[in-house]
Design a protein around this motif. Structure first.
Motif, short mmCIF file in Angstrom:
data_model
loop_
_atom_site.label_atom_id
_atom_site.label_comp_id
_atom_site.label_asym_id
_atom_site.label_seq_id
_atom_site.Cartn_x
_atom_site.Cartn_y
_atom_site.Cartn_z
N GLY A 219 0.66 -1.30 -0.04
CA GLY A 219 -0.10 0.10 -0.13
C GLY A 219 0.71 1.23 -0.05
N LEU A 220 0.02 2.27 0.26
CA LEU A 220 0.89 3.59 0.30
C LEU A 220 1.93 3.62 1.41
CD1 LEU A 220 1.01 6.60 -0.65
CD2 LEU A 220 -0.80 7.03 1.10
N ALA A 221 1.87 3.12 2.59
CA ALA A 221 2.38 3.10 3.71
C ALA A 221 4.09 2.43 3.15
CB ALA A 221 2.03 2.55 4.68
N GLY A 222 3.90 1.53 2.37
CA GLY A 222 5.19 0.75 1.85
C GLY A 222 6.00 1.56 0.89
N ARG A 223 5.26 2.38 -0.09
CA ARG A 223 5.93 3.30 -0.86
C ARG A 223 6.62 4.45 0.04
NH1 ARG A 223 1.78 0.91 -3.45
NH2 ARG A 223 1.71 0.99 -5.75
N LEU A 224 5.76 4.90 0.84
CA LEU A 224 6.32 6.06 1.50
C LEU A 224 7.79 5.59 2.60
CD1 LEU A 224 3.16 7.91 3.02
CD2 LEU A 224 4.64 8.55 1.20
N TYR A 225 7.40 4.09 2.98
CA TYR A 225 8.87 3.77 3.71
C TYR A 225 9.87 3.82 2.80
CZ TYR A 225 11.58 0.18 5.81
OH TYR A 225 12.92 -0.35 6.14
N TRP A 226 9.78 3.09 1.50
CA TRP A 226 11.00 3.36 0.85
C TRP A 226 11.64 4.76 0.59
CZ3 TRP A 226 13.96 -0.51 -0.95
CH2 TRP A 226 14.97 -0.26 -1.96
N LEU A 227 10.66 5.43 0.15
CA LEU A 227 11.14 6.72 0.07
C LEU A 227 11.94 7.28 1.21
CD1 LEU A 227 8.12 8.34 -1.95
CD2 LEU A 227 10.55 7.73 -2.86
N ALA A 228 11.57 7.07 2.41
CA ALA A 228 11.97 7.50 3.68
C ALA A 228 13.60 6.68 3.81
CB ALA A 228 11.17 7.23 4.72
N VAL A 229 13.69 5.55 3.48
CA VAL A 229 14.75 5.10 3.85
C VAL A 229 16.00 5.21 2.45
CG1 VAL A 229 13.79 3.49 5.24
CG2 VAL A 229 14.18 2.77 2.88
N LEU A 230 15.35 5.54 1.43
CA LEU A 230 16.04 5.97 0.24
C LEU A 230 17.40 6.52 0.38
CD1 LEU A 230 16.18 4.56 -2.55
CD2 LEU A 230 15.06 6.84 -3.52
N PRO A 231 17.51 7.82 1.23
CA PRO A 231 18.70 8.35 1.22
C PRO A 231 19.79 7.56 2.10
CG PRO A 231 16.83 9.65 1.83
CD PRO A 231 16.21 8.23 1.54
#
Length: 522
Positions: free
Chosen positions: A476-488
């Motif tokens: 879901g959306l939470a998974g997409r936001l999590y990936w963006l958050a840890v990407l850096p």
């Protein structure tokens, strides 16, 4: 996921009937590189048909597993000469093409193509034409695309060649444009403002059942020339389809608000904004949902009996599309890769935007150390040896996991030097291992999705090569936001990890050499 040696598990009653001269019957598929065609061809081959395909770009056919097993005629459905060559000595012709363009003139182009094929089929005395059209109500104004499909079906029914037009609604299977719209809207939006058509009733059908009817259509009596509706066992509102998907995908059901102000044009812009589906595809999909699409009758049952194990319920079809069932499943957008193990590549017939969202982080490094030395470092990872990158960042990740009820890094590892399938490794679990070359770890920390880490050692001209891949399936959306958050942080963690593992392999080789040089000769 999908066993092409027994493509649907349903073919015994639908095997090809030999010709009077004992030869296998010939099937021509127009649209073989499309979503349905790419899945029908291997089933025709498995059922005993000699298959020919008409393809605008023969190179695309070669990309399929079955590409070398079919006869290919270059050309498209508007090329009368190419179609004339393709229809020679054909028993059954499958017409599986339809423009999804939203531009002007698509209906005329579709009509010309159908007329070209119908005329050639009649001149060549083709035994039967099978066309996959769209389920639609009678006596109401249809969308341009549904109306075009009805017109194409009428061309074949008046061609002089016995024709069977199978009218299907929303096809449920990964790679199907209709299903992908359900998938992406449900996964991206925790709350769904939608046009009023979310209240319309729809009768979806699993792609495996569409293929069952297509195979059966080749064997109906020669005097049958008509259109029939096909659909699955469930009649649902579009909003119910979305929430049925949510349940099977492990998501919360979505509150849905039907808004009367969203026109098809605005709704298609909205779909294009929040999903990867192009607007040119989204608009005809949205327009086709303006009317209820439910089977008017079950006349098809007298021509093609349902599968022995019954038609596939909607939620079971969703599970198949998500790869949740391991038996009797049909290939969708994702295939199990034997070596990598996690779903990886779409079928050549699927659009780029089809399939579940997958995020990856890929790194590589070369080292002068031999592969066996590199492998010893890989197999010794975790626990007291650590993860060959910032210990502080790994420790913080472990603390975060513990805070949300996870296992953190406290488990360590069972053995300092050896790993086996099923072993715990900090907050990972060994899912697959090929000693000397490949290790795959499945994440057991608390994350909104599924995650893997793959490490590989292989020979290289300089010594050996290290390949590292992190794979994340967001939920879901939470998974997409999590990936963006840890990407850096991946730049620090994964890049450093790759270079330090390669360096550790070189150090492991150098240490025995230094020890040998320091030891006096006897």
């Amino acid at each position: 996921m999908d066993d092409l040696s027994s493509p649907t598990g349903r073919e015994p009653a639908l095997t090809a009937r030999p010709r009077e001269d004992g030869r296998a019957p010939r099937a021509l598929v127009i649209g073989a590189t499309g979503y349905i065609g790419g899945r029908l061809v291997p089933r025709l081959l498995a059922a005993g048909y000699d298959v020919r395909v008409l393809a605008r770009d023969p190179a695309r056919v070669v990309a399929f597993e079955w590409g070398s097993r079919v006869d290919v005629v270059a050309g498209d459905a508007t090329d009368a000469a190419a179609v004339g060559r393709a229809v020679r000595d054909v028993d059954v012709l499958y017409y599986l093409v339809h423009s999804m363009s939203a531009g002007k003139g698509f209906a005329d182009a579709d009509l010309r193509a159908a007329e070209t094929v119908a005329a050639a089929a009649a001149a060549a005395s083709v035994g039967r034409i099978v066309y996959l059209g769209g389920l639609h109500p009678d006596g109401v104004k249809l969308s341009p695309h549904l109306r075009s499909r009805v017109e194409v079906g009428e061309v074949f029914l008046h061609s002089g060649v016995p024709s069977l037009v199978l009218q299907a609604g929303v096809v449920i299977g990964s790679g199907s444009a209709s299903f992908e719209m359900v998938r992406h809207l449900t996964e991206v939006l925790p709350y769904m403002p939608a046009p009023k058509w979310v209240r319309n009733r729809i009768q979806p059908i699993a792609v495996r059942d569409v293929l069952h009817y297509l195979l059966g259509a080749a064997r109906v009596p020669a005097d049958v020339n008509r259109a029939v509706d096909i659909g699955g066992p469930d009649v649902l509102r579009y909003g119910q389809m979305m929430n049925g998907y949510a349940v099977e995908a492990g998501l919360h059901q979505r509150p849905i608000a039907a808004l009367p102000v969203l026109t098809p044009r605005l709704a298609s812009h909205w779909v294009n904004l929040v999903t990867p589906i192009p607007r040119s595809i989204a608009r005809p999909l949205v327009e086709s949902l303006q009317n209820e699409c439910v089977m008017k009758d079950h006349d098809v049952d007298a021509l093609i009996p349902p599968p022995e194990d019954g038609l596939t319920a909607y939620r079971a079809a969703v599970r198949l599309a998500l790869g949740r069932l391991e038996t009797d499943s049909i290939e969708t957008s994702w295939q199990d890769a034997e070596v990598l193990g996690v779903p990886s590549d779409p079928l050549p017939s699927d659009p780029d935007w089809a399939g579940r969202v997958v995020f990856t982080d890929v790194r590589e490094a070369t080292t002068s150390a031999p592969p066996d030395a590199l492998w010893r470092v890989i197999e010794g990872i975790g626990g007291e040896n650590g993860w060959y990158s910032s210990p502080l960042l790994w420790a913080i990740r472990g603390w975060m996991d513990r805070l949300v009820g996870g296992i953190g890094l406290a488990r360590g590892r069972r053995s300092k030097a050896r790993l086996g399938v099923g072993d715990a490794l900090d907050f990972w679990r060994v899912e697959a291992i090929e000693p000397g070359s490949f290790l795959r770890l499945r994440a057991e920390m608390k994350v909104p999705g599924l995650a893997w880490l793959e490490l590989r050692a292989s020979p290289d001209a300089a010594g050996s090569r290290y390949d590292q891949r992190a794979v994340f399936f967001p939920l879901g959306l939470a998974g997409r936001l999590y990936w963006l958050a840890v990407l850096p942080f991946h730049g620090f963690i994964f890049a450093g990890m790759a270079s330090r593992i390669a360096a550790a392999a070189e150090a492991e080789v150098a240490e025995p050499q230094k020890l040998s040089e320091a030891t006096p000769s006897p």
